[in-house]
Design a protein around this motif. Sequence first.
Motif, mmCIF file in Angstrom:
data_model
loop_
_atom_site.group_PDB
_atom_site.id
_atom_site.type_symbol
_atom_site.label_atom_id
_atom_site.label_comp_id
_atom_site.label_asym_id
_atom_site.label_seq_id
_atom_site.Cartn_x
_atom_site.Cartn_y
_atom_site.Cartn_z
ATOM 1 N N PRO A 83 19.431 7.993 -2.639
ATOM 2 C CA PRO A 83 19.862 8.471 -1.356
ATOM 3 C C PRO A 83 18.887 8.529 -0.445
ATOM 4 C CG PRO A 83 19.929 10.098 -3.123
ATOM 5 C CD PRO A 83 19.406 8.832 -3.558
ATOM 6 N N ALA A 84 18.995 8.242 0.895
ATOM 7 C CA ALA A 84 18.102 8.393 1.760
ATOM 8 C C ALA A 84 17.436 9.599 2.080
ATOM 9 C CB ALA A 84 18.870 8.186 3.338
ATOM 10 N N ALA A 85 18.012 10.907 1.705
ATOM 11 C CA ALA A 85 17.590 12.101 1.750
ATOM 12 C C ALA A 85 16.292 12.268 0.384
ATOM 13 C CB ALA A 85 18.058 13.246 1.273
ATOM 14 N N ARG A 86 16.087 11.420 -0.279
ATOM 15 C CA ARG A 86 15.223 11.498 -1.419
ATOM 16 C C ARG A 86 14.229 10.293 -1.365
ATOM 17 N NH1 ARG A 86 17.009 11.774 -7.069
ATOM 18 N NH2 ARG A 86 14.943 12.509 -7.269
ATOM 19 N N ALA A 137 0.935 -1.207 0.069
ATOM 20 C CA ALA A 137 0.130 -0.008 -0.148
ATOM 21 C C ALA A 137 1.013 1.261 0.106
ATOM 22 C CB ALA A 137 -0.993 -0.020 1.195
ATOM 23 N N ALA A 138 2.144 1.347 0.236
ATOM 24 C CA ALA A 138 3.147 2.294 0.303
ATOM 25 C C ALA A 138 3.015 3.058 -1.308
ATOM 26 C CB ALA A 138 4.457 1.708 0.458
ATOM 27 N N ARG A 139 3.086 4.343 -0.987
ATOM 28 C CA ARG A 139 3.230 5.307 -2.164
ATOM 29 C C ARG A 139 4.657 5.842 -2.465
ATOM 30 N NH1 ARG A 139 -0.694 9.520 -0.236
ATOM 31 N NH2 ARG A 139 0.361 9.200 1.420
ATOM 32 N N THR A 140 5.428 5.630 -1.584
ATOM 33 C CA THR A 140 6.663 6.075 -1.596
ATOM 34 C C THR A 140 7.707 5.166 -0.943
ATOM 35 O OG1 THR A 140 6.891 7.481 0.342
ATOM 36 C CG2 THR A 140 5.947 8.606 -1.400
ATOM 37 N N LEU A 141 8.957 5.213 -1.560
ATOM 38 C CA LEU A 141 9.923 4.475 -0.857
ATOM 39 C C LEU A 141 10.052 4.491 0.612
ATOM 40 C CD1 LEU A 141 12.163 2.398 -1.523
ATOM 41 C CD2 LEU A 141 13.941 4.250 -2.105
ATOM 42 N N ALA A 142 9.967 5.590 1.268
ATOM 43 C CA ALA A 142 9.949 5.819 2.654
ATOM 44 C C ALA A 142 8.941 5.079 3.388
ATOM 45 C CB ALA A 142 9.876 7.394 2.901
ATOM 46 N N GLU A 143 7.751 5.127 2.670
ATOM 47 C CA GLU A 143 6.539 4.454 3.141
ATOM 48 C C GLU A 143 6.831 2.990 3.135
ATOM 49 O OE1 GLU A 143 3.022 5.476 1.330
ATOM 50 O OE2 GLU A 143 3.116 7.727 2.075
ATOM 51 N N LEU A 144 7.310 2.411 1.981
ATOM 52 C CA LEU A 144 7.774 0.772 1.957
ATOM 53 C C LEU A 144 8.806 0.583 2.938
ATOM 54 C CD1 LEU A 144 7.553 -1.735 0.458
ATOM 55 C CD2 LEU A 144 9.182 -0.855 -1.043
ATOM 56 N N LEU A 145 9.810 1.248 3.224
ATOM 57 C CA LEU A 145 10.714 1.035 4.257
ATOM 58 C C LEU A 145 10.141 0.959 5.489
ATOM 59 C CD1 LEU A 145 13.578 3.327 3.341
ATOM 60 C CD2 LEU A 145 13.881 0.629 3.440
ATOM 61 N N ASP A 146 9.184 1.762 5.978
ATOM 62 C CA ASP A 146 8.565 1.757 7.072
ATOM 63 C C ASP A 146 7.634 0.379 7.166
ATOM 64 O OD1 ASP A 146 7.341 2.989 9.720
ATOM 65 O OD2 ASP A 146 5.519 3.435 8.676
ATOM 66 N N GLY A 187 9.339 -2.377 8.052
ATOM 67 C CA GLY A 187 10.192 -2.416 9.571
ATOM 68 C C GLY A 187 11.436 -2.024 9.104
ATOM 69 N N GLN A 188 11.931 -1.141 8.357
ATOM 70 C CA GLN A 188 13.304 -1.036 7.842
ATOM 71 C C GLN A 188 13.511 0.652 7.865
ATOM 72 O OE1 GLN A 188 15.475 -3.692 5.176
ATOM 73 N NE2 GLN A 188 13.461 -4.015 4.729
ATOM 74 N N ALA A 189 12.485 1.387 8.525
ATOM 75 C CA ALA A 189 12.419 2.958 8.093
ATOM 76 C C ALA A 189 13.702 3.456 9.061
ATOM 77 C CB ALA A 189 11.257 3.473 9.052
ATOM 78 N N GLY A 190 14.190 3.020 10.094
ATOM 79 C CA GLY A 190 15.434 3.348 10.781
ATOM 80 C C GLY A 190 16.561 2.872 10.478
ATOM 81 N N ALA A 191 16.627 1.829 9.767
ATOM 82 C CA ALA A 191 17.795 0.836 9.569
ATOM 83 C C ALA A 191 18.793 1.492 8.479
ATOM 84 C CB ALA A 191 17.172 -0.448 8.811
ATOM 85 N N LYS A 192 19.970 1.298 8.771
ATOM 86 C CA LYS A 192 20.903 1.940 7.685
ATOM 87 C C LYS A 192 20.955 0.864 6.486
ATOM 88 C CE LYS A 192 22.968 4.917 10.319
ATOM 89 N NZ LYS A 192 23.270 6.217 10.073
ATOM 90 N N VAL A 193 20.535 1.393 5.431
ATOM 91 C CA VAL A 193 20.343 0.406 4.283
ATOM 92 C C VAL A 193 20.524 1.080 2.981
ATOM 93 C CG1 VAL A 193 18.569 -1.235 5.416
ATOM 94 C CG2 VAL A 193 17.941 0.970 3.998
ATOM 95 N N ALA A 194 20.926 0.626 1.990
ATOM 96 C CA ALA A 194 21.115 1.284 0.618
ATOM 97 C C ALA A 194 19.765 0.758 -0.234
ATOM 98 C CB ALA A 194 22.116 0.465 -0.137
ATOM 99 N N THR A 195 19.243 1.735 -0.855
ATOM 100 C CA THR A 195 18.027 1.711 -1.856
ATOM 101 C C THR A 195 18.114 1.833 -3.076
ATOM 102 O OG1 THR A 195 17.266 3.615 -1.016
ATOM 103 C CG2 THR A 195 16.527 1.801 0.368
ATOM 104 N N ALA A 196 17.238 1.170 -4.036
ATOM 105 C CA ALA A 196 17.317 1.505 -5.496
ATOM 106 C C ALA A 196 15.965 1.121 -5.957
ATOM 107 C CB ALA A 196 18.499 0.476 -6.056
ATOM 108 N N VAL A 197 15.514 1.641 -6.930
ATOM 109 C CA VAL A 197 14.335 1.863 -7.751
ATOM 110 C C VAL A 197 14.491 1.742 -9.039
ATOM 111 C CG1 VAL A 197 12.070 2.681 -8.350
ATOM 112 C CG2 VAL A 197 12.985 2.829 -5.952
ATOM 113 N N ASN A 198 14.254 0.583 -9.883
ATOM 114 C CA ASN A 198 14.562 0.107 -11.196
ATOM 115 C C ASN A 198 16.014 0.470 -11.577
ATOM 116 O OD1 ASN A 198 11.642 -0.392 -11.724
ATOM 117 N ND2 ASN A 198 11.288 1.652 -11.863
#
Length: 65
Positions: free
Chosen positions: A41-44, A13-22, A25-36
């Motif tokens: 970066p965390a700030a985006r 149901a997440a609309r953004t990458l940040a919502e997906l991390l939440d 259960g990884q919202a506060g975790a130190k992770v690297a992310t990529a889409v397609n």
Amino acid sequence: MTITLNGEPRETAARTLAELLDETGQAGAKVATAVNEGFVPAARRAETVLSPGDRVEIVAPRQGG
């Protein structure tokens, strides 16, 4: 919507990458992310909108030797 998360289909149901991390259960975790295959970066993450069929990778750093 259905996305691919770390190579596996996933309904979200997440609309953004940040919502997906939440949602995963990884919202506060130190992770690297990529889409397609594009690094996000965390700030985006909050402004990175997800669409059906997107391929998302969430990778946690490992230590070892």
